[in-house]
Design an enzyme around this catalytic site. Structure first.
Site, PDB file in Angstrom:
ATOM      1  N   GLY A   1      -1.503   7.150  -2.668  1.00 17.61           N
ATOM      2  CA  GLY A   1      -2.827   7.120  -2.068  1.00 17.61           C
ATOM      3  C   GLY A   1      -3.661   5.915  -2.466  1.00 17.61           C
ATOM      4  O   GLY A   1      -4.878   6.006  -2.555  1.00 17.61           O
ATOM      5  N   ASN A   2      -3.029   4.771  -2.711  1.00 14.60           N
ATOM      6  CA  ASN A   2      -3.783   3.605  -3.165  1.00 14.60           C
ATOM      7  C   ASN A   2      -2.919   2.369  -2.935  1.00 14.60           C
ATOM      8  O   ASN A   2      -1.713   2.474  -2.706  1.00 14.60           O
ATOM      9  CB  ASN A   2      -4.100   3.751  -4.653  1.00 14.60           C
TER      10      ASN A   2
ATOM     11  N   HIS B   1       0.861  -1.169   0.000  1.00 13.50           N
ATOM     12  CA  HIS B   1       0.000   0.000   0.000  1.00 13.50           C
ATOM     13  C   HIS B   1       0.900   1.222   0.000  1.00 13.50           C
ATOM     14  O   HIS B   1       1.723   1.387   0.886  1.00 13.50           O
ATOM     15  CB  HIS B   1      -0.900  -0.002   1.246  1.00 13.50           C
ATOM     16  N   CYS B   2       0.776   2.022  -1.022  1.00 12.85           N
ATOM     17  CA  CYS B   2       1.676   3.164  -1.159  1.00 12.85           C
ATOM     18  C   CYS B   2       0.965   4.446  -0.755  1.00 12.85           C
ATOM     19  O   CYS B   2       0.040   4.888  -1.442  1.00 12.85           O
ATOM     20  CB  CYS B   2       2.147   3.271  -2.609  1.00 12.85           C
ATOM     21  N   PRO B   3       1.345   5.083   0.347  1.00 14.26           N
ATOM     22  CA  PRO B   3       0.676   6.338   0.711  1.00 14.26           C
ATOM     23  C   PRO B   3       1.003   7.469  -0.245  1.00 14.26           C
ATOM     24  O   PRO B   3       0.204   8.392  -0.391  1.00 14.26           O
ATOM     25  CB  PRO B   3       1.219   6.628   2.119  1.00 14.26           C
TER      26      PRO B   3
END
Lengths: 170, 388
Positions: free
Chosen positions: B172-173, B167-169
């Site tokens: 944002g997804n 999950h890559c902040p």
């Protein structure tokens, strides 16, 4: 009194699909069988061809296996990694994937073919036997859901494969 | 009885479980926390704007007009990849509908046999053989499915994602099967853009210090250049490193998730069954493979019967039982999982230890298990409408 067999017309698909919807409402759902994915060759989409016991009295094994094998072939065609998929990938990358706004991907084209095939199978083979196949894409490509219906008119003369109360564990 | 008539068409994304936010009527799908994504946008757009405003006029005149043109193309590509990664469905697997969940539970019960009272049931694992290696599929208590190989449950988005990477902040997804190649191209193109801007900033500063033309050096203009150089310098290390790491993963056909867990490393572990043992083939499969469709129906319209079955879980009046859909006659209350005491016969959806979102508790009178989505006000008001 409505029978299980929808009136076979030579009309358009929409009418026949409407008949399938009526099948859903005129007959009562007895059970559902879920054909699981076959992961023996990796993560490509493939379903098991093992014949479930609940369908033994409803449909011939060869018909069922043909359906699943054809579906597997369709999915294999969609996910094939070869010249055409490379070309599509490189072209799309060169246009920053904007080309997909106007062009349909190969996978989507095959999915449409699959939907048509499933509908045709339902009309010709499964609905006359009181069964209904749900397109796997509606179940997250995880399972092929086959619904088994009992005709309401012939209640009590069940073929023994219905289990109305789902709380009885097998 | 006063009925609230709702004639608004409800699209499926409004009733999807999980912690995603949707925009543009279901076309855009992101995680809930978007703050870091806005920071990413700000940094990229801000730095590039400064570059185009202050460096490019000078460089276009003194070096070549191709420099800003190429920078613009690269910038547009970076933005396209970023937005594509952030806004698309990463490969979310929809949760099992009640009948499927029951079917799986019955299979598990049959497989486990009789567990003596007081003993914990064995963990729910299914062994499959993939390319002659045994891979264990775990059961997801939130989504009520056996996760396909390489899928994992993202606790931030509360979804099972196929070929889950991480999950890559920053975008944002989640990064999964459907958007991994866009994510990789984003990091790659951003590395190139950062190197490009960094290089030409240095060139610009050098040319100002040692002017080759009669133009006097304008020292105050280099203030922004210094800012850009700083941003690019710190970005370089992280983004180029990340690109290198993902290039390594792609060549081995592994995901970040598998790499972190060490699924395929170590002597006694299974070797990666998905790798073609050929770097080119692995890269081609990941980057040039087919574009997978989304199996999460976001923009479809909610059917009447699924709306009705969703409203059956409303803990309002008993008259909602009139709205029992005919198709789900055989659904049973969910069989208790290993976390409920053996003597309890719950007709509530046992909230798994992983699901942080509160689930509705059904009164024992209602026979149908609820769908996984929490109820909203729209559904309960529709329930009032359906009681005819």
């Amino acid at each position: 009194m409505q029978g299980l067999v929808p009136t076979a017309t030579d009309g358009n698909m929409a009418t026949e699909f409407h008949n399938l919807q009526e099948l859903r409402h005129s007959a009562s759902l007895a059970n559902k069988v879920f054909i699981q994915r076959d992961y023996s060759e990796g993560t490509t989409c493939k379903f098991q061809t093992k014949f479930p016991s609940e369908l033994e009295s409803r449909i011939e094994r060869t018909l069922f296996e043909d359906t699943v094998k054809t579906l597997n072939n369709y999915y294999a065609e969609a996910e094939k990694i070869g010249g055409q998929s490379y070309l599509e990938g490189c072209l799309a990358c060169a246009t920053a994937y904007l080309i997909f706004l106007c062009m349909e991907t190969r996978y989507e084209k095959v999915l449409k073919k699959i939907a048509k095939y499933i509908q045709e199978q339902n009309e010709k083979i499964y609905a006359p036997r009181g069964l209904l196949i749900t397109d796997p894409i509606e179940r997250g490509m995880r399972v092929i859901e086959i619904s088994i219906y009992e005709d309401r008119g012939s209640s009590g003369s069940s073929s023994g494969s219905s289990s109305v109360s789902g709380s009885t564990a097998r | 009885m006063s009925a609230v008539m709702i004639t608004r068409k409800v699209r499926k994304w409004e009733k999807l479980p999980g912690k995603n936010t949707f925009c543009c009527d279901g076309r855009v799908m992101m995680a809930r926390q978007k703050g870091v994504f806005y920071l990413t946008l700000f940094l990229i757009i801000g730095t590039c704007s400064l570059f185009f405003a202050f460096e490019c006029p000078y460089l276009a005149v003194h070096l070549s007009p191709a420099i800003p043109v190429f920078a613009a193309l690269l910038f547009l590509f970076v933005m396209a990849m970023l937005l594509r990664t952030s806004f698309s469905d990463p490969g979310v697997l929809p949760r099992a509908l009640p009948e499927e969940a029951t079917f799986i539970e019955m299979e598990i019960e049959a497989a486990n046999g009789n567990v003596p009272a007081g003993q914990r049931p064995p963990p729910r694992i299914r062994n499959v053989q993939i390319n002659n290696q045994i891979v264990k599929l775990k059961y997801c208590y939130t989504c009520k499915i056996f996760r396909p190989p390489r899928a994992s449950h993202c606790s931030i988005c509360d979804n099972c994602v196929d070929r889950f990477d991480h999950h890559c902040p920053w975008v944002g997804n989640c990064v999964g099967k459907r958007n991994y190649r866009y994510f990789y191209l984003f990091t790659l193109s951003l590395s190139l853009l950062t190197i490009y801007i960094f290089t030409f900033d240095i060139v610009h500063v050098v040319m100002r210090e040692y002017p080759v033309s009669h133009l006097c050096s304008q020292k105050e203009q280099t203030g922004f250049t210094v800012l850009e150089v700083l941003v690019c310098f710190f970005t370089l290390w992280s983004v180029v490193g990340l690109t290198g790491f993902h290039t390594y993963l792609i060549s081995l056909n592994q995901t970040t998730n598998e790499d972190i867990k060490g699924s395929w490393s170590g002597k006694n572990r299974v070797q990666n069954p998905y790798s073609h043992k050929n770097i080119i083939k692995n890269c081609c499969e990941v980057l040039c493979g087919p574009t997978y469709p989304s199996v999460l129906d976001r923009r479809g319209l909610m059917q009447d019967d699924s709306l009705v079955s969703a409203t059956c879980a409303a803990p309002s009046s008993s008259s909602s039982s009139n709205a029992t859909p005919q198709t789900t006659k055989t659904t049973a209350p969910l069989i208790p999982n290993e976390h409920t005491p053996d003597d309890a016969k719950p007709s509530i959806a046992a909230s798994a230890e992983k699901s942080p979102s509160p689930k509705e508790e059904l009164p024992p009178a209602l026979k149908l298990p609820p769908l996984a989505s929490p109820e909203t006000d729209a559904e309960t008001s529709i329930a009032k409408d359906k009681t005819h």
